[in-house]
Design an enzyme around this catalytic site. Sequence first.
Site, PDB file in Angstrom:
ATOM      1  N   GLY A  12       0.778  -1.236   0.000  1.00 28.09           N
ATOM      2  CA  GLY A  12       0.000   0.000   0.000  1.00 28.09           C
ATOM      3  C   GLY A  12       0.808   1.285   0.000  1.00 28.09           C
ATOM      4  O   GLY A  12       0.327   2.315   0.469  1.00 28.09           O
ATOM      5  N   ASN A  14       1.519   3.024  -2.605  1.00 30.65           N
ATOM      6  CA  ASN A  14       0.803   3.946  -3.504  1.00 30.65           C
ATOM      7  C   ASN A  14      -0.443   4.507  -2.819  1.00 30.65           C
ATOM      8  O   ASN A  14      -0.766   5.681  -2.988  1.00 30.65           O
ATOM      9  CB  ASN A  14       0.445   3.254  -4.818  1.00 30.65           C
ATOM     10  CG  ASN A  14       1.617   3.221  -5.777  1.00 30.65           C
ATOM     11  OD1 ASN A  14       1.964   4.228  -6.380  1.00 30.65           O
ATOM     12  ND2 ASN A  14       2.268   2.064  -5.880  1.00 30.65           N
ATOM     13  N   ARG A  66     -16.084 -17.956  -7.690  1.00 32.59           N
ATOM     14  CA  ARG A  66     -15.602 -16.656  -8.165  1.00 32.59           C
ATOM     15  C   ARG A  66     -16.769 -15.693  -8.374  1.00 32.59           C
ATOM     16  O   ARG A  66     -16.670 -14.499  -8.130  1.00 32.59           O
ATOM     17  CB  ARG A  66     -14.840 -16.880  -9.490  1.00 32.59           C
ATOM     18  CG  ARG A  66     -14.016 -15.712  -9.906  1.00 32.59           C
ATOM     19  CD  ARG A  66     -12.807 -15.571  -9.022  1.00 32.59           C
ATOM     20  NE  ARG A  66     -12.113 -14.325  -9.289  1.00 32.59           N
ATOM     21  CZ  ARG A  66     -11.006 -13.939  -8.672  1.00 32.59           C
ATOM     22  NH1 ARG A  66     -10.441 -14.698  -7.761  1.00 32.59           N
ATOM     23  NH2 ARG A  66     -10.446 -12.791  -8.973  1.00 32.59           N
ATOM     24  N   ILE A  93      -8.167 -10.196 -11.042  1.00 30.46           N
ATOM     25  CA  ILE A  93      -8.801 -10.004 -12.354  1.00 30.46           C
ATOM     26  C   ILE A  93     -10.192  -9.427 -12.112  1.00 30.46           C
ATOM     27  O   ILE A  93     -10.993  -9.999 -11.365  1.00 30.46           O
ATOM     28  CB  ILE A  93      -8.852 -11.330 -13.147  1.00 30.46           C
ATOM     29  CG1 ILE A  93      -7.414 -11.763 -13.448  1.00 30.46           C
ATOM     30  CG2 ILE A  93      -9.670 -11.176 -14.424  1.00 30.46           C
ATOM     31  CD1 ILE A  93      -7.268 -13.132 -14.043  1.00 30.46           C
ATOM     32  N   LEU A  94     -10.454  -8.276 -12.704  1.00 27.12           N
ATOM     33  CA  LEU A  94     -11.703  -7.570 -12.416  1.00 27.12           C
ATOM     34  C   LEU A  94     -12.890  -8.288 -13.046  1.00 27.12           C
ATOM     35  O   LEU A  94     -12.791  -8.785 -14.169  1.00 27.12           O
ATOM     36  CB  LEU A  94     -11.650  -6.138 -12.971  1.00 27.12           C
ATOM     37  CG  LEU A  94     -10.516  -5.246 -12.477  1.00 27.12           C
ATOM     38  CD1 LEU A  94     -10.694  -3.839 -13.038  1.00 27.12           C
ATOM     39  CD2 LEU A  94     -10.439  -5.199 -10.958  1.00 27.12           C
ATOM     40  N   ASN A 108      -5.347   2.574 -13.223  1.00 29.80           N
ATOM     41  CA  ASN A 108      -4.384   1.611 -12.675  1.00 29.80           C
ATOM     42  C   ASN A 108      -2.975   2.194 -12.764  1.00 29.80           C
ATOM     43  O   ASN A 108      -2.665   2.919 -13.708  1.00 29.80           O
ATOM     44  CB  ASN A 108      -4.457   0.318 -13.501  1.00 29.80           C
ATOM     45  CG  ASN A 108      -3.481  -0.741 -13.029  1.00 29.80           C
ATOM     46  OD1 ASN A 108      -3.427  -1.077 -11.846  1.00 29.80           O
ATOM     47  ND2 ASN A 108      -2.688  -1.269 -13.949  1.00 29.80           N
ATOM     48  N   HIS A 110       0.898   1.069 -13.232  1.00 33.90           N
ATOM     49  CA  HIS A 110       1.711  -0.073 -13.664  1.00 33.90           C
ATOM     50  C   HIS A 110       3.193   0.338 -13.624  1.00 33.90           C
ATOM     51  O   HIS A 110       3.543   1.423 -14.107  1.00 33.90           O
ATOM     52  CB  HIS A 110       1.314  -0.515 -15.077  1.00 33.90           C
ATOM     53  CG  HIS A 110       2.086  -1.709 -15.522  1.00 33.90           C
ATOM     54  ND1 HIS A 110       1.781  -2.984 -15.078  1.00 33.90           N
ATOM     55  CD2 HIS A 110       3.179  -1.834 -16.307  1.00 33.90           C
ATOM     56  CE1 HIS A 110       2.655  -3.837 -15.589  1.00 33.90           C
ATOM     57  NE2 HIS A 110       3.509  -3.165 -16.337  1.00 33.90           N
ATOM     58  N   ASP A 151      -3.609  -4.002 -19.156  1.00 31.07           N
ATOM     59  CA  ASP A 151      -2.733  -2.835 -19.336  1.00 31.07           C
ATOM     60  C   ASP A 151      -2.863  -2.218 -20.735  1.00 31.07           C
ATOM     61  O   ASP A 151      -1.903  -1.650 -21.265  1.00 31.07           O
ATOM     62  CB  ASP A 151      -1.250  -3.210 -19.077  1.00 31.07           C
ATOM     63  CG  ASP A 151      -1.035  -3.807 -17.700  1.00 31.07           C
ATOM     64  OD1 ASP A 151      -1.711  -3.372 -16.757  1.00 31.07           O
ATOM     65  OD2 ASP A 151      -0.186  -4.705 -17.567  1.00 31.07           O
ATOM     66  N   GLU A 181       6.012   6.297  -9.470  1.00 31.64           N
ATOM     67  CA  GLU A 181       4.653   5.903  -9.066  1.00 31.64           C
ATOM     68  C   GLU A 181       4.032   6.865  -8.058  1.00 31.64           C
ATOM     69  O   GLU A 181       2.879   7.299  -8.220  1.00 31.64           O
ATOM     70  CB  GLU A 181       4.663   4.493  -8.472  1.00 31.64           C
ATOM     71  CG  GLU A 181       5.083   3.431  -9.460  1.00 31.64           C
ATOM     72  CD  GLU A 181       4.954   2.025  -8.898  1.00 31.64           C
ATOM     73  OE1 GLU A 181       3.957   1.719  -8.234  1.00 31.64           O
ATOM     74  OE2 GLU A 181       5.867   1.214  -9.126  1.00 31.64           O
TER      75      GLU A 181
END
Length: 196
Positions: A12, A14, A66, A93-94, A108, A110, A151, A181
């Site tokens: 965490g 970020n 899931r 995975i969304l 996001n 990256h 991405d 970042e």
Amino acid sequence: MLSIVVCVSGGGTNLQAIIDGTKSGAIKNTKISGVISNNAGAYALKRAEAAKVPAFCISPASFETRGEFNRAFLDKLKELQPDLIVLAGFLVILPPEMIETYRNRIINIHPSLIPSFCGTGYYGLKVHEAALARGVKVTGATVHYVDEGTDTGEIIMQKAVEVKEGDTPQILQRRVMEEAEWVILPAAINKIACSM
Ligand code: GAR
């Protein structure tokens, strides 16, 4: 006021940069309405609690399927009503429904200069291992919108970082975080908040 939900899986740092940015004024007009982690042990949850931000753990391990996890995750998002969802080291995975519901409202961070070292399998330290293995002299970080690909969404901000002689993946990861970042993620949120 831009309401954001930050999704996290790990340390965490970020998230911390976002919390600090909202306090310092580097991120204007923004409220962190909640932090969601898929991992009960994520230190990010402690950072959220310390900042008095509502923090929730929704772990796939707590659900039979899931589909049930996806439903609980989507229900929590709906309850928090974010204008913007920030994936800050969120290694899940969304659900496709989430991308559809929040199109152009999910970003996001990256840890490379997309389109280098991104896509399936490139996350966390693996990105920096790949950059060093390829011998690039410059790497960096990217903030982008999230779409159905990995991405592949529109790029919002990028910052380059020098690769130095003798770098290990860990040393490079830290430099990319410090120099890129933690700078561009708050800046991208501020840019979105100021454009509202
Ligand atoms: C960050 O380096 C972020 O860029 C990366 O995970 C790390 C999370 O660190 N994300 C990805 O690799 C996504 N593909 P943090 O929990 O300390 O913010």
